[in-house]
Design a protein around this motif. Structure first.
Motif, PDB file in Angstrom:
ATOM      1  N   TYR A  75       0.853  -1.186   0.000  1.00  0.00           N
ATOM      2  CA  TYR A  75       0.000   0.000   0.000  1.00  0.00           C
ATOM      3  C   TYR A  75       0.893   1.241   0.000  1.00  0.00           C
ATOM      4  CZ  TYR A  75      -3.906  -3.072   1.055  1.00  0.00           C
ATOM      5  OH  TYR A  75      -4.846  -4.059   0.983  1.00  0.00           O
ATOM      6  N   GLY A  76       0.415   2.279  -0.664  1.00  0.00           N
ATOM      7  CA  GLY A  76       1.168   3.520  -0.691  1.00  0.00           C
ATOM      8  C   GLY A  76       1.422   3.986  -2.107  1.00  0.00           C
ATOM      9  N   PHE A  77       2.238   5.016  -2.234  1.00  0.00           N
ATOM     10  CA  PHE A  77       2.509   5.630  -3.531  1.00  0.00           C
ATOM     11  C   PHE A  77       3.987   5.479  -3.882  1.00  0.00           C
ATOM     12  CE2 PHE A  77      -0.881   8.329  -1.540  1.00  0.00           C
ATOM     13  CZ  PHE A  77      -1.922   7.846  -2.317  1.00  0.00           C
ATOM     14  N   GLY A  78       4.254   5.492  -5.178  1.00  0.00           N
ATOM     15  CA  GLY A  78       5.629   5.425  -5.636  1.00  0.00           C
ATOM     16  C   GLY A  78       5.728   4.720  -6.966  1.00  0.00           C
ATOM     17  N   PRO A  79       6.805   4.928  -7.693  1.00  0.00           N
ATOM     18  CA  PRO A  79       6.962   4.320  -9.021  1.00  0.00           C
ATOM     19  C   PRO A  79       7.162   2.812  -8.971  1.00  0.00           C
ATOM     20  CG  PRO A  79       8.974   5.465  -8.361  1.00  0.00           C
ATOM     21  CD  PRO A  79       7.935   5.812  -7.340  1.00  0.00           C
ATOM     22  N   GLY A  95       3.399   2.305 -11.448  1.00  0.00           N
ATOM     23  CA  GLY A  95       3.458   2.899 -10.118  1.00  0.00           C
ATOM     24  C   GLY A  95       2.071   3.229  -9.604  1.00  0.00           C
ATOM     25  N   HIS A  96       2.038   3.973  -8.496  1.00  0.00           N
ATOM     26  CA  HIS A  96       0.756   4.397  -7.933  1.00  0.00           C
ATOM     27  C   HIS A  96       0.907   5.807  -7.389  1.00  0.00           C
ATOM     28  CE1 HIS A  96      -3.263   4.064  -6.473  1.00  0.00           C
ATOM     29  NE2 HIS A  96      -2.933   4.123  -5.194  1.00  0.00           N
ATOM     30  N   THR A  97      -0.039   6.661  -7.733  1.00  0.00           N
ATOM     31  CA  THR A  97      -0.016   8.068  -7.333  1.00  0.00           C
ATOM     32  C   THR A  97      -1.364   8.448  -6.738  1.00  0.00           C
ATOM     33  OG1 THR A  97      -0.839   8.837  -9.484  1.00  0.00           O
ATOM     34  CG2 THR A  97       1.563   8.571  -9.247  1.00  0.00           C
ATOM     35  N   PRO A  98      -1.443   9.580  -6.021  1.00  0.00           N
ATOM     36  CA  PRO A  98      -2.744  10.048  -5.531  1.00  0.00           C
ATOM     37  C   PRO A  98      -3.759  10.236  -6.656  1.00  0.00           C
ATOM     38  CG  PRO A  98      -0.978  11.219  -4.416  1.00  0.00           C
ATOM     39  CD  PRO A  98      -0.323  10.398  -5.494  1.00  0.00           C
ATOM     40  N   PHE A  99      -3.300  10.665  -7.835  1.00  0.00           N
ATOM     41  CA  PHE A  99      -4.220  10.804  -8.972  1.00  0.00           C
ATOM     42  C   PHE A  99      -4.839   9.460  -9.327  1.00  0.00           C
ATOM     43  CE2 PHE A  99      -4.768  10.445 -13.621  1.00  0.00           C
ATOM     44  CZ  PHE A  99      -5.790  11.370 -13.787  1.00  0.00           C
ATOM     45  N   GLU A 100      -4.019   8.410  -9.362  1.00  0.00           N
ATOM     46  CA  GLU A 100      -4.558   7.078  -9.639  1.00  0.00           C
ATOM     47  C   GLU A 100      -5.498   6.623  -8.528  1.00  0.00           C
ATOM     48  OE1 GLU A 100      -1.914   4.108 -11.951  1.00  0.00           O
ATOM     49  OE2 GLU A 100      -0.553   5.269 -10.691  1.00  0.00           O
ATOM     50  N   GLY A 101      -5.192   7.013  -7.290  1.00  0.00           N
ATOM     51  CA  GLY A 101      -6.090   6.689  -6.194  1.00  0.00           C
ATOM     52  C   GLY A 101      -7.460   7.304  -6.399  1.00  0.00           C
ATOM     53  N   VAL A 102      -7.491   8.542  -6.890  1.00  0.00           N
ATOM     54  CA  VAL A 102      -8.765   9.215  -7.183  1.00  0.00           C
ATOM     55  C   VAL A 102      -9.500   8.494  -8.308  1.00  0.00           C
ATOM     56  CG1 VAL A 102      -9.798  11.341  -8.078  1.00  0.00           C
ATOM     57  CG2 VAL A 102      -7.990  11.460  -6.349  1.00  0.00           C
ATOM     58  N   ILE A 103      -8.770   8.146  -9.372  1.00  0.00           N
ATOM     59  CA  ILE A 103      -9.391   7.458 -10.510  1.00  0.00           C
ATOM     60  C   ILE A 103      -9.921   6.091 -10.085  1.00  0.00           C
ATOM     61  CG2 ILE A 103      -8.977   6.476 -12.789  1.00  0.00           C
ATOM     62  CD1 ILE A 103      -9.100   9.505 -12.756  1.00  0.00           C
ATOM     63  N   ASN A 104      -9.141   5.356  -9.300  1.00  0.00           N
ATOM     64  CA  ASN A 104      -9.599   4.048  -8.818  1.00  0.00           C
ATOM     65  C   ASN A 104     -10.851   4.176  -7.964  1.00  0.00           C
ATOM     66  OD1 ASN A 104      -7.508   2.761 -10.102  1.00  0.00           O
ATOM     67  ND2 ASN A 104      -6.273   2.446  -8.263  1.00  0.00           N
ATOM     68  N   THR A 105     -10.879   5.203  -7.107  1.00  0.00           N
ATOM     69  CA  THR A 105     -12.049   5.419  -6.252  1.00  0.00           C
ATOM     70  C   THR A 105     -13.268   5.770  -7.091  1.00  0.00           C
ATOM     71  OG1 THR A 105     -10.628   6.181  -4.443  1.00  0.00           O
ATOM     72  CG2 THR A 105     -12.960   6.733  -4.313  1.00  0.00           C
ATOM     73  N   ALA A 106     -13.087   6.664  -8.071  1.00  0.00           N
ATOM     74  CA  ALA A 106     -14.198   7.027  -8.958  1.00  0.00           C
ATOM     75  C   ALA A 106     -14.690   5.811  -9.735  1.00  0.00           C
ATOM     76  CB  ALA A 106     -13.758   8.131  -9.914  1.00  0.00           C
ATOM     77  N   ASN A 107     -13.753   4.966 -10.160  1.00  0.00           N
ATOM     78  CA  ASN A 107     -14.133   3.753 -10.878  1.00  0.00           C
ATOM     79  C   ASN A 107     -14.945   2.817  -9.987  1.00  0.00           C
ATOM     80  OD1 ASN A 107     -13.767   1.478 -12.976  1.00  0.00           O
ATOM     81  ND2 ASN A 107     -12.811   0.620 -11.154  1.00  0.00           N
TER      82      ASN A 107
END
Length: 692
Positions: free
Chosen positions: A461-465, A481-493
Motif C-alpha cells: 500500500y502507498g505511492f511510488g513508481p 506505479g501508484h499516485t494520488p491521482f490514480e487513487g482518485v481514478i480508482n475510487t471514482a471507478n
C-alpha cells in the motif's frame, strides 16, 4: 400527487388474463428451454435473454391487470423492456458503456423499446400529475437537491477508468450525457410506478428471500459460471482447497521436468514443496466443497446464510421492517449474487463479519454467556483476517472500538478482551501458515511470490513508481506505479462500478443512499455505517489496483452491509418526504419490489449471459473430455492459444498415476523433458479454440 379516490381500477377479464399469462410463460419457457436443449430457432443467448425479459414483462401486465393494477403493470413492463434494451446496448465487460451499431437491426429495435418506455411512462405520469403537483413536488424535494441527485447519478453512470488511459474525454462526455438521459428516464418510470401502485401492503418473508438468494446464486454458478473458476485467482484458491483436502498445506513438488509446464499464476515451488500462495481462509471453507465434490456449491450456501445473518443483524440495529427491506435488497442484489455464484473469497469474509456482529449484538442474561459470545465473535472476526487481511484489520479494529464505547453494556472491558482473544486465536492461523511456508510469520507466501515475480514491495500500500506490476496491467492499471491521482481514478471507478452492479438499477444503485444524504437525517446506526464505509474507501485509496473487472468492486465488498442499511434509511427518508404529497408507503414498497425484481430477473441474467459465461475463455470443455475418459492418464499438452487455466484446474495436486496431467505446450525441447519423466504415459497434444 395523491391518487383520485373516484378513479376506477383498470381490470382485465379472466380470458384476457389467461391469454396474457400464456404468452408470457410461453416466452419464458422458450428461453429457459435453451439451458437444457439446443437454442430454439438458432437464437443467440443474448436474444433468448431478451425473449425472457419480454415474457416477464408480459406476466407483470397479466398479474397486476388481474388485480386492478393494469397501469402499474404497464409501468413495470416498461421498466423491464426499456431497462433490458438499455442493457442490450451496454458493453458488458471491464468498464460497461453504451454502444450503438447503426448497421445492426437489433440496436434499432432496442432504441425503439427505449422510446416506447419513454412514451408509456410519460403518459402514465401525466395522467396523474399536472403542473401544480409537479411544482409541489419540486418544492417539497427542493430544486437544488433534485439537481444534485441527478448530477451525482449521472456523474457515476459511467466509469472514467475506461477513458483516462487513452485520453478519450469526448467519448466519455458523450457516455455521461447518455447515462444522464437514462437516469432521468428511469426516474420518470419510477414516478409512474409510484403513482399507479396498488395499495396492498408488501409482506416480506425472509425465509423466501433466503431461498431466492441460494437458488439464484446456485443457478448462476451452474449455468453462467459453469461450476468453474473464471480468473486465475479462483484457480489458485481451488488448487489450495484441494491441497488442504489432501491433509497438508503443501504438496511435494512435481518432478523437475514437469515444473515449467505446470507454472501458473499465484502457485509456487519452494523447498521442494508446491503450493498456492493465496491466503488460506477461503480455501479452508472451500475444502468442504472439494471433499463432497461440489466446490461450486459452497458460495451459494454461504449466500443463504448471509441473507439470514444480514436480516438478523439489521433487526438488532434497526427494526424488523427495515431488516426485512435490507434482506430484500441483498437477496436480489446482482453484485451479491455474482459473488455468490463465483469461487471468490468475499462471501466467507462477509459471513464471518455478520456472524461476529450478531454474536456481539446478542443479549444473554449471564455474564459468562456474554463473554463466551464475545470470544466466539472474535473467532469469526479472526477468520476474516485469515481470509482477507485488510478487511480483518479494518473491520476487526472498528468492531473492537465500537465494543469499547458500549458504555451501557455490562462488562464491556472484559467483552473487548474476550473478543480480541478470539481474534488472536483464529487470526494467528494466518501467521502459522506464513511461518510454515516461508519461514517468517510476518511474510505471507503471496507477498514473497510477488516480491519475486514483480519487484520487492510492489504489492504494498502507498505511492511510488515501484508500486504495482513492473510492466503494468493494461487498461486495469492506467499507469506504472501508484499516485494520488490514480487513487482518485480508482475510487471514482469503484463508485461507478458499485453504482452499476450493487442493485442493477439504471437510475443508479446508490440512488437510495444519495436520498438519505439529500432528504434524510442519518441516525446513529447510519453514521456508524458511513464511518465504516469511509474507513474501507480511504484504505483502498492507497492500493494500486481497483479490482472491479470481474464481479464488481470486490475490494469494496465489505461495504455491502453498510450500503444495505444506508439504502433502507434513504428509502424511508424519501418515503417520508413523498408522504406529505399523499404518496402512501404501500406504493413505495411495491415500487421497490419491482426495482429489486428487475435486478434479480433482468440484470443478473444479463450479466450471466453476457459476461460470466465463458469469461476469460474458461470452459468445461476439458472437464467433459476428462469425464468421458478421452484423456485417460495421458500427458496432455495444451496449445498456448487455448485457455490453459480450464485444463490446469483439473490437475490433482498429487498428480496421481491414474489421472491425466495437463501441461502447457512449450515446444519440442521442453515437452520432451516432461515426457521423459513419465515415458509410459500416453501423449496427447490438444488444440482447441474457445467459442461462445
Amino acid at each position: 400527487m395523491a391518487e383520485k379516490n373516484n378513479e376506477r381500477p383498470w381490470n382485465f377479464g379472466s380470458v384476457a388474463t389467461a391469454v396474457i399469462w400464456a404468452i408470457g410463460l410461453g416466452l419464458i419457457g422458450l428461453s429457459v428451454s435453451a439451458l437444457f436443449t439446443s437454442a430454439p430457432f438458432g437464437m443467440a443467448p443474448k436474444s433468448l435473454w431478451y425473449l425472457s425479459v419480454i415474457g416477464l414483462a408480459t406476466c407483470l401486465v397479466g398479474y397486476f391487470g388481474s388485480h386492478g393494477g393494469a397501469k402499474f403493470g404497464c409501468a413495470a413492463a416498461a421498466l423491464f423492456l426499456g431497462g433490458g434494451a438499455h442493457l442490450w446496448l451496454t458493453q458488458p465487460l471491464w468498464f460497461p458503456a453504451l454502444t450503438f451499431n447503426q448497421d445492426d437491426p437489433a440496436s434499432w429495435v432496442m432504441l425503439t423499446a427505449i422510446g416506447a418506455q419513454s412514451m408509456v411512462c410519460l403518459a402514465l405520469f401525466w395522467q396523474k400529475v399536472r403542473l401544480g403537483p409537479i411544482m409541489a413536488l419540486i418544492q417539497t424535494l427542493g430544486p437544488v437537491r433534485i439537481t444534485v441527485f441527478l448530477l451525482l447519478s449521472t456523474a457515476f453512470s459511467v466509469s472514467v477508468m475506461g477513458y483516462v488511459p487513452r485520453q478519450d474525454f469526448v467519448t466519455y462526455a458523450a457516455q455521461i450525457i447518455a447515462g444522464g438521459c437514462f437516469v432521468v428516464l428511469t426516474v420518470i418510470n419510477i414516478a409512474a410506478l409510484i403513482l399507479h401502485a396498488p395499495r396492498a401492503t408488501l409482506k416480506i418473508a425472509v425465509p423466501a428471500l433466503v431461498a431466492i438468494a441460494f437458488g439464484a446464486s446456485a443457478l448462476l454458478a451452474w449455468f453462467a459460471f459453469q461450476r468453474l473458476p473464471h480468473v486465475q485467482d479462483e484457480v489458485a484458491y481451488l488448487f489450495q482447497a484441494r491441497t488442504f483436502a489432501h491433509g497438508t498445506l503443501a504438496i511435494s513438488a512435481p518432478p523437475e521436468g514437469l515444473q515449467t509446464g505446470l507454472e501458473f499464476y499465484l502457485l509456487t515451488i519452494r523447498d521442494d514443496l508446491w503450493f498456492s500462495t493465496t491466503p488460506p481462509g477461503w480455501s479452508g471453507v472451500l475444502m468442504i466443497g472439494v471433499l463432497v465434490n461440489a466446490p461450486w456449491l459452497v458460495n451459494p450456501v454461504l449466500s443463504a446464510i448471509i441473507v439470514w445473518l444480514a436480516y438478523s443483524v439489521a433487526a438488532c440495529l434497526t427494526t424488523r421492517r427495515a431488516a426485512a427491506l435490507a434482506a430484500l435488497l441483498i437477496a436480489m442484489s446482482p453484485w451479491f449474487l455474482a459473488s455468490s455464484g463465483s469461487l471468490m473469497p468475499h462471501n466467507t469474509a462477509i459471513a464471518c463479519i455478520l456472524a461476529a456482529w450478531r454474536l456481539l449484538l446478542a443479549r444473554p442474561i449471564r455474564t459468562r454467556a456474554l463473554l463466551l459470545f464475545a470470544l466466539l465473535a472474535g473467532f469469526f472476526m479472526g477468520w476474516v483476517f485469515v481470509t482477507r487481511q485488510l478487511d480483518g484489520v479494518l473491520i476487526g479494529l472498528a468492531t473492537a472500538i465500537w465494543l469499547l464505547f458500549q458504555t451501557g453494556r455490562p462488562q464491556r472491558f472484559m467483552r473487548v478482551t474476550a473478543f480480541c482473544a478470539g481474534c488472536i486465536v483464529t487470526g494467528s492461523a494466518f501467521l502459522f501458515f506464513n511461518f510454515i511456508l516461508t519461514g517468517d510469520a510476518l511474510l505471507a507466501p503471496l507477498a514473497e511470490y510477488l516480491n519475486t515475480h514483480w519487484t520487492h514491495g510492489a504489492n504494498s500500500y502507498g505511492f511510488g513508481p515501484e508500486i504495482g506490476p513492473p510492466e503494468g496491467w493494461g487498461g486495469l492499471d492506467i499507469r506504472l506505479g501508484h499516485t494520488p491521482f490514480e487513487g482518485v481514478i480508482n475510487t471514482a471507478n469503484n463508485i461507478a462500478s458499485t453504482q452499476f452492479e450493487y442493485l442493477g438499477w439504471a437510475c443508479g444503485s446508490l440512488a437510495l443512499v444519495t436520498c438519505l444524504f439529500l432528504w434524510g437525517q442519518p441516525n446513529r446506526v447510519d453514521k456508524g455505517m458511513i464511518a465504516l464505509s469511509l474507513l474501507v474507501v480511504v484504505a483502498m485509496f492507497f492500493y494500486w489496483f481497483a479490482g472491479s473487472f470481474y464481479i464488481g468492486p470486490r475490494y469494496w465488498f465489505s461495504l455491502l452491509f453498510p450500503l444495505l442499511i444506508l439504502s433502507v434509511s434513504g428509502f424511508d427518508a424519501l418515503s417520508n418526504r413523498l408522504q406529505t404529497l399523499g404518496v402512501q408507503p404501500e406504493a413505495m414498497q411495491a415500487t421497490l419490489l419491482v426495482l429489486c425484481l428487475f435486478g434479480l430477473l433482468v440484470f443478473t441474467p444479463w450479466r450471466g449471459v453476457e459476461k460470466y459465461f465463458g469469461y476469460q475463455k474458461y470452459s468445461p470443455h476439458y472437464a467433459e473430455m476428462r469425464a468421458s475418459g478421452d484423456f485417460g492418464n495421458a500427458l496432455v499438452f495444451i496449445k498456448q492459444k487455448a485457455q490453459f487455466g480450464s485444463a490446469f484446474l483439473l490437475n490433482d495436486p498429487g498428480l496421481p498415476d491414474d489421472a491425466p496431467i495437463f501441461l502447457r505446450d512449450l515446444g519440442e525441447v521442453q515437452n520432451a523433458r516432461a515426457i521423459a519423466v513419465f515415458p509410459d504415459r500416453p501423449i496427447i497434444y490438444h488444440a482447441w479454440e474457445f467459442s461462445r
